[in-house]
Design an enzyme around this catalytic site. Sequence first.
Site, PDB file in Angstrom:
ATOM      1  N   ASP A   1      13.256  61.248  64.014  1.00 12.02           N
ATOM      2  CA  ASP A   1      12.759  60.796  62.719  1.00 12.02           C
ATOM      3  C   ASP A   1      11.321  61.294  62.522  1.00 12.02           C
ATOM      4  O   ASP A   1      10.741  61.899  63.437  1.00 12.02           O
ATOM      5  CB  ASP A   1      12.826  59.261  62.681  1.00 12.02           C
ATOM      6  CG  ASP A   1      13.094  58.735  61.288  1.00 12.02           C
ATOM      7  OD1 ASP A   1      12.860  59.476  60.322  1.00 12.02           O
ATOM      8  OD2 ASP A   1      13.534  57.576  61.175  1.00 12.02           O
TER       9      ASP A   1
ATOM     10  N   ASP B   1      17.432  57.452  52.671  1.00  8.71           N
ATOM     11  CA  ASP B   1      18.385  56.659  53.455  1.00  8.71           C
ATOM     12  C   ASP B   1      19.520  56.114  52.597  1.00  8.71           C
ATOM     13  O   ASP B   1      19.289  55.590  51.508  1.00  8.71           O
ATOM     14  CB  ASP B   1      17.667  55.445  54.067  1.00  8.71           C
ATOM     15  CG  ASP B   1      16.686  55.847  55.136  1.00  8.71           C
ATOM     16  OD1 ASP B   1      16.547  57.052  55.414  1.00  8.71           O
ATOM     17  OD2 ASP B   1      16.046  54.928  55.703  1.00  8.71           O
TER      18      ASP B   1
HETATM   19  C1  GLA Z   1      14.246  56.014  58.703  1.00 10.21           C
HETATM   20  C2  GLA Z   1      15.523  56.830  58.821  1.00 10.21           C
HETATM   21  C3  GLA Z   1      16.730  55.912  58.946  1.00 10.21           C
HETATM   22  C4  GLA Z   1      16.546  55.020  60.152  1.00 10.21           C
HETATM   23  C5  GLA Z   1      15.234  54.245  60.061  1.00 10.21           C
HETATM   24  C6  GLA Z   1      14.937  53.489  61.338  1.00 10.21           C
HETATM   25  O1  GLA Z   1      14.204  55.287  57.520  1.00 10.21           O
HETATM   26  O2  GLA Z   1      15.679  57.678  57.720  1.00 10.21           O
HETATM   27  O3  GLA Z   1      17.907  56.654  59.052  1.00 10.21           O
HETATM   28  O4  GLA Z   1      16.580  55.799  61.323  1.00 10.21           O
HETATM   29  O5  GLA Z   1      14.133  55.123  59.808  1.00 10.21           O
HETATM   30  O6  GLA Z   1      13.745  52.793  61.256  1.00 10.21           O
END
Ligand code: GLA
Length: 433
Positions: free
Chosen positions: A166, A227
């Site tokens: 990430d 997301d």
């Molecule tokens: C980000 C990522 C998600 C998830 C969260 C975890 O938002 O895009 O897919 O991994 O972090 O905190």
Amino acid sequence: MKAEGIAGMTPALVILVLALSTGTLALDNGLMRTPPMGWLAWERFRCDIDCDHDPKNCISENLFMDMADRLAEDGWRELGYVYVNIDDCWSSMERDANGRLQADPKRFPNGIPHLARYVHDRGLKLGIYGDFGTHTCGGYPGTTLDKIQTDAQTFADWGIDMLKLDGCYSNATEQEKGYPLMSQALNATGRPIGYSCSWPAYQGGLPPKVNYTQLGEICNLWRNYGDIQDSWSSVLNIADWFFTNQDILQPAAGPGRWNDPDMLVIGDFGLSFDQSQTQMALWAIMAAPLFMSNDLRSIDARSRTILQNKGLIYINQDPLGIQGRRLIKEQSGVEVFWRPLSNDASALVFFSRREDMPYRYQTSLKKLNYTAGVYQAYDVYQEKLLPAFKDSTDFVVSINPSGVVMWFVVPTKQMMGDGKLFGGDRLAKPTHL
Ligand code: GLA
């Protein structure tokens, strides 16, 4: 490649042009020649760390063991769903005395290597989550530049098979250094570790800030966009973004390097049955990684049928690995999507954005740019072979509101005599089976 350019070509020519134009170097780890499939904790289980009050759903080794059991025992693994992926909130708040990441000792009392063995013993693979930056998005220790080698080696030592990296708490300049360095560090461990990069999602997902040629060289898959949430509006928003930007995104994908529109939320709470069929169909057209984020211990039968549909998986896993495209956006709210597949086959999705009633959409293969000839279509969700028809013959499909009709189309000379398409010998099998 512009949409207009492609529209004028025969499907065979398009396949050739796309195959040639996607022939650049991919990450040299030989992994993920078809989109990876499995299960990922985040969307459904988030950062629930309250094992005292919510032992069944908290991020703990038990959750991943439960999901590994389900994948192995309920028919998922045989279909290709082999990754069990940990997301954020697995680690301790502190690195150990040697500066290595460590799992939360209360929630993962046996440690990650034990979990990796458990998963491997069941014929599955284990994925883990890290963040290039000072902290993960959930506030756990991140991987800064000086920690890249240590963390790559730790994951390899533990028996990890895939890393999602990430990008919270780092800036564009740092990411430009960090993401390629992690790719090198993973390769240097000698353990094959699939590499999922969130980098483009943090840079808006589009050139000039994002360089898809470079991403294809260092990552096996990458999150381009925001997301996913457990709602139809989220699924639609993501699909719209990917198809609106298909001229940029579509050529970036190919064996070993995939655009990732994020997890499947089928089997959760937000999608109707038709909307679930739509997510699966559009993700198959996009050659998207298929990571379910749901509770496999209690998934309902209809959602399972969608996720385990062999035709859908066969299309998603086509070895040519050419991402599909939106062909048409009708005034009526109907959209048509197309993906070229091996052996002159193709997939079509007829999707309705309408909110009134099933819509009878009339078209022909000729109108969808197919070459003159006789074809057969297999309705992937109805699991029915339709009678042969000519490219010029008009047909009607009845599409439910926010639903799809999905066809697997082949020229008649290719058709299996008994109509069994997915598992016969005359069509290439997905490589993972
Ligand atoms: C980000 C990522 C998600 C998830 C969260 C975890 O938002 O895009 O897919 O991994 O972090 O905190």
